[in-house]
Design an enzyme around this catalytic site. Structure first.
Site, PDB file in Angstrom:
ATOM      1  N   SER A  31     106.448 102.501  24.553  1.00  0.00           N
ATOM      2  CA  SER A  31     105.591 101.460  24.538  1.00  0.00           C
ATOM      3  C   SER A  31     104.802 101.383  23.082  1.00  0.00           C
ATOM      4  O   SER A  31     104.055 100.261  22.941  1.00  0.00           O
ATOM      5  CB  SER A  31     104.440 101.799  25.663  1.00  0.00           C
ATOM      6  OG  SER A  31     103.557 103.067  25.254  1.00  0.00           O
ATOM      7  N   GLY A  59     108.953 102.733  19.224  1.00  0.00           N
ATOM      8  CA  GLY A  59     109.847 102.783  20.560  1.00  0.00           C
ATOM      9  C   GLY A  59     110.181 101.223  20.984  1.00  0.00           C
ATOM     10  O   GLY A  59     111.313 101.144  21.336  1.00  0.00           O
ATOM     11  N   ARG A  68      96.869 109.318  14.440  1.00  0.00           N
ATOM     12  CA  ARG A  68      95.857 110.106  13.722  1.00  0.00           C
ATOM     13  C   ARG A  68      94.376 109.330  13.592  1.00  0.00           C
ATOM     14  O   ARG A  68      94.553 108.355  13.072  1.00  0.00           O
ATOM     15  CB  ARG A  68      96.274 110.445  12.197  1.00  0.00           C
ATOM     16  CG  ARG A  68      95.502 111.238  11.440  1.00  0.00           C
ATOM     17  CD  ARG A  68      96.417 111.827   9.914  1.00  0.00           C
ATOM     18  NE  ARG A  68      95.510 112.012   8.918  1.00  0.00           N
ATOM     19  CZ  ARG A  68      95.600 112.538   7.723  1.00  0.00           C
ATOM     20  NH1 ARG A  68      96.899 111.991   7.655  1.00  0.00           N
ATOM     21  NH2 ARG A  68      94.882 112.706   6.832  1.00  0.00           N
ATOM     22  N   HIS A  96     109.608 115.032   5.163  1.00  0.00           N
ATOM     23  CA  HIS A  96     109.281 113.574   5.356  1.00  0.00           C
ATOM     24  C   HIS A  96     108.029 113.554   4.945  1.00  0.00           C
ATOM     25  O   HIS A  96     107.091 113.580   5.930  1.00  0.00           O
ATOM     26  CB  HIS A  96     109.542 113.086   6.589  1.00  0.00           C
ATOM     27  CG  HIS A  96     109.296 111.654   6.928  1.00  0.00           C
ATOM     28  ND1 HIS A  96     109.666 110.529   5.934  1.00  0.00           N
ATOM     29  CD2 HIS A  96     108.445 111.225   7.842  1.00  0.00           C
ATOM     30  CE1 HIS A  96     108.975 109.417   6.452  1.00  0.00           C
ATOM     31  NE2 HIS A  96     108.469 109.794   7.545  1.00  0.00           N
TER      32      HIS A  96
END
Ligand code: NAD
EC number: 1.1.1.27
Length: 313
Positions: free
Chosen positions: A9, A13, A86, A178
């Site tokens: 969702s 995704g 975050r 990353h």
């Protein structure tokens, strides 16, 4: 092929789901999320059916609550972009701890009952890949993360623009975390097979500026449009295609190192791998120049520091 997406969702995704539904080898997609996001997934399913009708494709899409993860057992690949955002008061480490708890639960449940591949997207992705590997108990060839493959794509764009080259002619690679300590490999960067260091324009190449541009790529997109989705989703698609078609391409994925690269061990980090139907089929033991190697070792130490903080969660 059947594929599952946990965290379908969210922005990434959703983008992955739409792109995958248009791939001819995909027969069934499981969209999985928390209970509160199930209506969104039901809407996404209908929207995708409309999209694929236009292309006369026949893909089955089902929606599932994350409480029962046995639905992923028939999936060749389970892609996991689920993770907490975050918030202002959170450090990167706070986020890593929170997401490690989420990934632990998924990987443990899936590892107990299913035989699939875990493709991690959730950040910090190198640490989440390690967490998924440990908790699932899977072989290391079956658990990998999207990280510097996306950064490599961003670097490729910057190189093509600077040298005024066709994007398809540019070959390049970023390895390592990353994150801020990623390591661009100029020694592996070529245009039409010619190392960029041999091109006249290279003498004025603004290396630091370009690398900063790549490092801040995700942040910049978040500031401008609230999140990056098509870039990461297209990078995911590259990897899924390699597995589906057994392409055995050299891509850069976050994978567990057990001494294959200069003896570096016990860390998941972005390195060149050969990816095919069996997952990570081989780690490519490239030779780095001295600066690249030292920077890579620093990157490994940074990822290990994070891992040490979250491995006990
Ligand atoms: N690896 C990469 O190259 C890369 C690139 C971009 C983003 N990312 C990461 O991918 C992840 C997803 O990004 P996004 O933009 O789609 O985020 P998003 O906030 O739009 O979606 C997050 C998804 O996780 C779910 N979620 C949120 N909190 C949860 C919780 N506590 N438990 C279970 N599920 C929860 C949401 O319902 C949603 O489905 C983030 O961690 C992001 O940092 C990784």
């Amino acid at each position: 092929m059947e594929i599952s997406i946990i965290g379908a969702s969210g922005k990434i995704g959703t983008a992955i789901s739409v792109l995958l539904a248009k791939e001819k080898y995909v027969r069934h997609i499981n969209l999985i999320s928390r209970e509160k996001s199930l209506d969104k997934l039901k809407g996404l399913k209908l929207d995708i059916y409309d999209a694929i009708a236009a292309e006369e494709l026949d893909v089955e899409i089902s929606v599932h609550d994350e409480k029962d993860l046995s639905v992923v057992c028939n999936s060749k690949i389970t892609i996991i972009p689920a993770g907490a955002p975050r918030t202002g008061d959170m450090t990167r480490l706070d986020l890593a701890k929170k997401n490690a708890g989420i990934v632990k639960r998924y990987a443990k449940d899936i590892g107990k009952t299913c035989d699939t591949k875990l493709f991690m997207i959730t950040n910090p992705v190198d640490v989440m890949t390690h967490k998924a590997l440990i908790e699932s108990g899977y072989d290391k060839s079956q658990v990998f993360g999207l990280g510097t493959h996306l950064d490599s794509m961003r670097f490729k764009v910057a190189i093509a623009k600077y040298f005024n080259a066709h994007i398809g002619d540019v070959r390049t690679r970023i390895i390592g975390e990353h994150g801020d300590s990623m390591v661009p490999l100029i020694s592996s960067t070529a245009i039409g097979g010619i190392p960029i260091t041999r091109l006249p324009e290279y003498k004025d190449f603004p290396y630091n500026e370009v690398v900063d541009f790549v490092k801040n790529g995700g942040k910049r997109i978040i500031q401008l449009k609230g999140g990056s989705e098509y870039g990461p989703a297209s990078a995911v698609l590259n990897v899924v295609r390699c597995i589906a078609n057994d392409n055995k391409k050299y891509l850069t994925l976050s994978t567990y190192l057990d001494g294959e690269l200069d003896g570096i061990k016990d860390v998941c980090i972005g390195v060149p791998v050969v990816i095919g139907k069996k997952g990570i089929e081989r780690i490519v033991p490239i030779e780095l120049d001295e600066k690249e190697f030292n920077d890579f070792k620093k990157s490994v130490e940074i990822v290990k520091r994070y891992w040490n903080e979250v491995k006990g969660i």
